[in-house]
Design an enzyme around this catalytic site. Structure first.
Site, short mmCIF file in Angstrom:
data_model
loop_
_atom_site.label_atom_id
_atom_site.label_comp_id
_atom_site.label_asym_id
_atom_site.label_seq_id
_atom_site.Cartn_x
_atom_site.Cartn_y
_atom_site.Cartn_z
N GLN A 233 -0.30 1.54 -15.56
CA GLN A 233 -0.01 2.93 -15.26
C GLN A 233 1.37 3.45 -14.93
O GLN A 233 1.42 4.74 -14.58
CB GLN A 233 -1.12 3.40 -14.22
N HIS B 119 -6.37 7.70 2.16
CA HIS B 119 -7.47 6.55 1.62
C HIS B 119 -8.53 6.32 2.85
O HIS B 119 -9.68 6.10 2.26
CB HIS B 119 -6.51 5.11 1.71
N HIS C 34 -3.24 5.14 3.83
CA HIS C 34 -2.89 6.01 4.94
C HIS C 34 -4.08 6.87 5.13
O HIS C 34 -5.27 6.44 4.67
CB HIS C 34 -1.79 6.85 4.39
N MET D 134 -4.05 1.71 -4.46
CA MET D 134 -2.77 0.89 -4.82
C MET D 134 -2.31 0.33 -3.59
O MET D 134 -1.01 -0.22 -3.31
CB MET D 134 -1.80 1.58 -5.47
P1 AMP Z 1 -3.26 5.76 -4.60
O1 AMP Z 1 -3.02 4.30 -3.55
O2 AMP Z 1 -2.19 6.56 -4.35
O3 AMP Z 1 -3.61 5.21 -5.88
O4 AMP Z 1 -4.46 6.38 -4.10
C1 AMP Z 1 -5.86 5.89 -4.22
C2 AMP Z 1 -6.88 6.82 -3.95
O5 AMP Z 1 -6.65 7.77 -2.94
C3 AMP Z 1 -7.03 7.98 -5.06
O6 AMP Z 1 -8.20 8.18 -5.37
C4 AMP Z 1 -5.90 9.12 -4.78
O7 AMP Z 1 -6.31 10.37 -5.09
C5 AMP Z 1 -6.49 9.21 -3.19
N1 AMP Z 1 -5.66 9.68 -2.09
C6 AMP Z 1 -4.28 9.31 -2.15
N2 AMP Z 1 -3.60 10.17 -1.27
C7 AMP Z 1 -4.56 11.19 -0.90
C8 AMP Z 1 -4.49 12.17 0.17
N3 AMP Z 1 -3.55 12.82 0.78
N4 AMP Z 1 -5.91 12.81 0.26
C9 AMP Z 1 -6.96 12.40 -0.29
N5 AMP Z 1 -6.86 11.21 -1.14
C10 AMP Z 1 -5.96 10.54 -1.47
#
Ligand code: AMP
Length: 288
Positions: free
Chosen positions: A61, A37, A34, A30
């Site tokens: 979602q 990602h 950081h 999304m």
């Molecule tokens: P998001 O942008 O929050 O939807 O996350 C995108 C992807 O990055 C998802 O598969 C998350 O599980 C993964 N992700 C987010 N934060 C972390 C983290 N601290 N460590 C590992 N993967 C992460």
């Protein structure tokens, strides 16, 4: 690095790469990237010829009282990070590109969803499964990389791929943390300074729970109570849930005799933070 904004463009790019015999690794996000990602991207970079990152804050979602509107966004910075990580193509659709008309068909997740975040965020995983079904069809990945920070999501995607026979391999990636243990998250920017200090105790609470298991404790209720007390003693956060379930099936158990997930969600003023540890019956971490 290519940047695509429409479904047609990304799908024809992926089809061409497949025709060239390349493998495609897909990292759905999304945005507001950081190091968590970045770890997913690096992992994809080591396995696949072509790495495609998607950035899409998926309205499906988010619940009506959740943070869809104020979710942090910074496209320019995200593109710089993606470029730095040698991503081949970024897919950044608008909501209208992804959902040009109201959907006639959506996904309904029926297992692994009545607990943890699925329980407190009604419809969340239906929205995740719907957008991923679309993204898998557009990006046609050989492998898809997901973070274990969102371990329930990994469990749901595992079921989605298996139940609907997507020819995609799921690669779970361990959680990336700040120096003090806080799991990296785009939502950490919502924390006040004081809350940021307290937030490190969430991981400590999980590790406290896991250490009990390492020292021979097997009773689910004892562990959950200890973790709840730890959070309440060290933070002003309001506990949404603390639970201990089998992983990845997410079934209840009273006595730890297999791989489990110890998971928490805690509300701070403007942020709801989640974290978890997944470990074997002897307390050893399952993913590192
Ligand atoms: P998001 O942008 O929050 O939807 O996350 C995108 C992807 O990055 C998802 O598969 C998350 O599980 C993964 N992700 C987010 N934060 C972390 C983290 N601290 N460590 C590992 N993967 C992460």
């Amino acid at each position: 690095m290519k940047v695509f904004r429409t479904a047609e463009e990304i799908q024809s790019y992926s089809l061409n790469k497949r025709k060239e015999g390349k493998t495609i690794g897909f990292v759905p996000t999304m945005g507001y990237l950081h190091e968590g990602h970045q770890r997913l991207i690096k992992e994809a970079r080591t396995h696949d010829d072509i790495v495609i990152l998607s950035i899409f804050v998926n309205p499906l979602q988010f619940g009506p009282s959740e943070d869809f509107e104020r979710y942090p966004r910074d496209e320019e910075r995200d593109l710089k990070i993606a470029e730095m990580e040698n991503v081949d193509a970024v897919f950044i659709p608008t909501v209208n590109d992804m959902y040009p008309r109201s959907l006639s068909i959506t996904m309904k997740v029926t297992e692994r969803t009545d607990v943890l975040c699925g329980k407190s965020r009604e419809g969340h995983f239906d929205g995740v499964a719907t957008v991923l079904t679309k993204l898998f069809h557009l990006i046609l990945p050989h492998r898809a990389y997901f973070g274990l920070k969102d371990a329930q999501q990994v469990a749901v995607v595992d079921a989605l791929i298996e139940d609907l026979n997507f020819p995609v391999e799921l690669i779970p990636v361990p959680t990336v943390r700040e120096g003090d243990g806080l799991a990296r998250s785009s939502r950490n920017v919502y924390l006040s300074e004081e809350e940021r200090q307290e937030a490190k105790y969430l991981y400590q609470a999980l590790e406290h729970g896991r250490s009990l298991v390492k020292n021979g404790e097997k009773d689910r209720n004892v562990i959950i109570n200890e973790v709840r007390n730890f959070i309440n003693e060290h933070t002003h956060g309001k506990i949404d849930y603390v639970d201990l379930l089998t992983y990845p099936e997410l079934q209840p158990l009273t006595h730890i005799n297999q791989r489990v997930i110890l998971a928490i969600a805690v509300f701070f003023n403007k942020a709801r933070l989640i974290d978890n540890v997944i470990f074997e019956q002897n307390g050893e971490l399952s993913y590192e």
